[in-house]
Design an enzyme around this catalytic site. Structure first.
Site, PDB file in Angstrom:
ATOM      1  N   LYS A 116       7.450 -10.113  22.786  1.00 59.17           N
ATOM      2  CA  LYS A 116       8.463  -9.402  21.996  1.00 59.17           C
ATOM      3  C   LYS A 116       9.412 -10.366  21.313  1.00 59.17           C
ATOM      4  O   LYS A 116       9.865 -10.114  20.195  1.00 59.17           O
ATOM      5  CB  LYS A 116       9.245  -8.416  22.881  1.00 59.17           C
ATOM      6  N   LYS A 198      -4.217  -4.195  22.911  1.00 59.02           N
ATOM      7  CA  LYS A 198      -3.810  -2.881  23.413  1.00 59.02           C
ATOM      8  C   LYS A 198      -3.395  -1.956  22.257  1.00 59.02           C
ATOM      9  O   LYS A 198      -2.825  -2.425  21.266  1.00 59.02           O
ATOM     10  CB  LYS A 198      -2.657  -3.148  24.401  1.00 59.02           C
ATOM     11  N   LYS A 201       2.162   1.342  19.357  1.00 58.41           N
ATOM     12  CA  LYS A 201       2.817   1.987  18.210  1.00 58.41           C
ATOM     13  C   LYS A 201       3.324   0.963  17.207  1.00 58.41           C
ATOM     14  O   LYS A 201       3.487   1.266  16.040  1.00 58.41           O
ATOM     15  CB  LYS A 201       3.973   2.878  18.678  1.00 58.41           C
TER      16      LYS A 201
HETATM   17  P1  TYM Z   1       6.195   2.164  27.437  1.00 62.99           P
HETATM   18  O1  TYM Z   1       7.227   3.082  26.918  1.00 62.99           O
HETATM   19  O2  TYM Z   1       5.748   1.024  26.563  1.00 62.99           O
HETATM   20  O3  TYM Z   1       4.887   2.976  27.835  1.00 62.99           O
HETATM   21  C1  TYM Z   1       4.948   4.121  28.683  1.00 62.99           C
HETATM   22  C2  TYM Z   1       3.724   4.140  29.591  1.00 62.99           C
HETATM   23  O4  TYM Z   1       2.524   4.145  28.801  1.00 62.99           O
HETATM   24  C3  TYM Z   1       1.660   3.094  29.238  1.00 62.99           C
HETATM   25  N1  TYM Z   1       0.923   2.584  28.067  1.00 62.99           N
HETATM   26  C4  TYM Z   1      -0.402   2.437  28.036  1.00 62.99           C
HETATM   27  N2  TYM Z   1      -1.356   2.711  28.945  1.00 62.99           N
HETATM   28  C5  TYM Z   1      -2.634   2.467  28.597  1.00 62.99           C
HETATM   29  N3  TYM Z   1      -2.999   1.964  27.389  1.00 62.99           N
HETATM   30  C6  TYM Z   1      -2.080   1.684  26.436  1.00 62.99           C
HETATM   31  N4  TYM Z   1      -2.456   1.214  25.251  1.00 62.99           N
HETATM   32  C7  TYM Z   1      -0.708   1.919  26.747  1.00 62.99           C
HETATM   33  N5  TYM Z   1       0.447   1.760  26.052  1.00 62.99           N
HETATM   34  C8  TYM Z   1       1.443   2.169  26.888  1.00 62.99           C
HETATM   35  C9  TYM Z   1       2.599   2.034  29.812  1.00 62.99           C
HETATM   36  O5  TYM Z   1       1.920   1.179  30.705  1.00 62.99           O
HETATM   37  C10 TYM Z   1       3.638   2.892  30.494  1.00 62.99           C
HETATM   38  O6  TYM Z   1       3.193   3.277  31.773  1.00 62.99           O
HETATM   39  N6  TYM Z   1       8.807  -0.756  30.459  1.00 62.99           N
HETATM   40  C11 TYM Z   1       8.146   0.512  30.358  1.00 62.99           C
HETATM   41  C12 TYM Z   1       9.044   1.711  30.646  1.00 62.99           C
HETATM   42  C13 TYM Z   1       9.782   1.657  31.939  1.00 62.99           C
HETATM   43  C14 TYM Z   1       9.233   1.923  33.208  1.00 62.99           C
HETATM   44  C15 TYM Z   1      10.312   1.771  34.132  1.00 62.99           C
HETATM   45  C16 TYM Z   1       7.951   2.236  33.660  1.00 62.99           C
HETATM   46  C17 TYM Z   1      11.099   1.399  32.093  1.00 62.99           C
HETATM   47  N7  TYM Z   1      11.448   1.465  33.428  1.00 62.99           N
HETATM   48  C18 TYM Z   1      10.103   1.931  35.493  1.00 62.99           C
HETATM   49  C19 TYM Z   1       7.780   2.419  35.030  1.00 62.99           C
HETATM   50  C20 TYM Z   1       8.846   2.263  35.935  1.00 62.99           C
HETATM   51  C21 TYM Z   1       7.610   0.661  28.968  1.00 62.99           C
HETATM   52  O7  TYM Z   1       8.099   0.085  28.043  1.00 62.99           O
HETATM   53  O8  TYM Z   1       6.633   1.590  28.861  1.00 62.99           O
END
Ligand code: TYM
Length: 333
Positions: A116, A198, A201
């Site tokens: 990032k 991956k 968005k």
């Molecule tokens: P975020 O918002 O990027 O994504 C939310 C969830 O979607 C999953 N994900 C995917 N899984 C499979 N293939 C993909 N291409 C893909 N893109 C996204 C992510 O693994 C996630 O589970 N840091 C985290 C949010 C967060 C969080 C937490 C998660 C903040 N605090 C505590 C768990 C526990 C994030 O940015 O996810």
């Protein structure tokens, strides 16, 4: 009703315009499955999104729209605690305290930080660096046993475990050391255009991403353009990452094992594979889109959901924080 013994889950997603198919398969489908057996805290982690610049008016709308998408994915609003992270002040309080038990070296090893900060060179802020500590606070605050996420969050989860263990070693048993839960299929949904990356968005090529609010014809168009290879044989092997990705998506959405899916495509061409994958995506996206629209027409209901979620989350969070404050040696009020 929450039973005394019921184990706890925490998970969250950052509010963005539209949930991606990666989010849906990698996280939300599993959240829905696990809600029967756990007390689940599912948060819209709005504070995490502030590591990137946001326009206040747009952001407020995006957050509400994302709540509607949480509900459109079918989560039970009675059983689960669904809330905005920023409504429970304990998240930031615990994050600060845990910052003091996390090392710069650990944070600089985080691959998401490296990625990032390369992408947003004009805004490498301290929040971006400390992001995984806020994540650890989210999880540890609810003494969560399990965290269902996609594969890309594994390194953050490992850090959360290290922080919990470290804290417990210094101050005695305080936090539950959480386990990660990644689904058997679709833990890493890949880009439709560059299947070694991956699905995300923020991809510049928007043909690589399916959104849960995409219209049917857009989904079909994106699938038709999906990159495959020149082997012309539907086999489940690493030399064919594009085909593998389509098979994973099909398997995750149909609930059929990978072997069954591969067998069912035997002898078929890539055109048929793409069309059948497009169809099963549309079958899932259509009801999602419709429910989303209904929720967005009922803002009053959304308010009720997030207010009740915040109240329930605060109750649990305040108990942990009281314990943490005492253990650290802060004078009680
Ligand atoms: P975020 O918002 O990027 O994504 C939310 C969830 O979607 C999953 N994900 C995917 N899984 C499979 N293939 C993909 N291409 C893909 N893109 C996204 C992510 O693994 C996630 O589970 N840091 C985290 C949010 C967060 C969080 C937490 C998660 C903040 N605090 C505590 C768990 C526990 C994030 O940015 O996810």
């Amino acid at each position: 009703m929450q039973s005394q013994q019921q184990k706890v889950i925490f998970s969250g997603a950052q509010p963005t315009g539209s949930m991606t198919l990666g989010n849906y398969i990698g996280a939300f489908q599993n959240w829905k499955q696990l809600e029967k057996d756990y007390q689940c805290y599912y948060s819209i982690v709005d504070l995490h999104s502030l590591t990137v610049k946001q326009d206040p008016e747009t952001f407020r709308h995006t957050c509400l729209s994302f709540l509607a998408q949480y509900l459109a994915s079918g989560l039970d609003t009675e059983k689960n605690v669904i809330f905005f992270q920023s409504h429970v002040r304990e998240h930031t309080e615990l994050a600060w305290l845990l910052n003091c038990y996390t090392y710069m070296g650990e944070l600089s090893r985080m691959t998401q930080f490296k990625d990032k900060s390369e992408k947003h060179q004009e805004n490498i802020n301290a929040g971006l660096f400390a992001y995984p500590v806020l994540m650890a606070a989210d999880i540890l605050l609810y003494r969560s046993h399990l965290v269902p996420v996609g594969e890309d969050q594994r390194q953050h989860l490992e850090l959360s475990r290290d922080i919990a263990l470290r804290f417990n070693n210094i101050f005695g048993e305080t936090f539950v050391v959480p386990d990660i839960h990644v689904g058997k299929q679709g833990a890493r949904v890949m880009s439709l255009q560059e299947p070694n990356k991956k699905m995300s968005k923020s991809d510049e090529n928007q043909n690589s991403v399916i959104y849960m609010l995409d219209e049917d014809d857009v989904i079909i168009k994106k699938l038709k353009k999906a990159v495959t290879d020149s082997y012309n044989e539907i086999l489940d092997r690493p030399e064919q990452p594009g085909v593998q990705n389509l098979l994973s998506i099909y398997s995750a959405l149909s609930g059929e094992s990978r072997e069954t899916v591969v067998a069912s495509f035997e002898g078929k061409g890539y055109g048929a594979l793409k069309m059948e994958v497009a169809e099963i995506i549309v079958e899932n996206v259509k009801p999602f889109r419709e429910k989303y629209r209904q929720y967005m027409e009922n803002i009053h209901y959304l308010e009720k959901v997030y207010q009740s979620g915040a109240n329930r989350a605060r109750m649990a969070a305040s108990i942990t924080m009281e314990d943490v404050r005492k253990k650290i040696g802060l004078v009680s009020v």
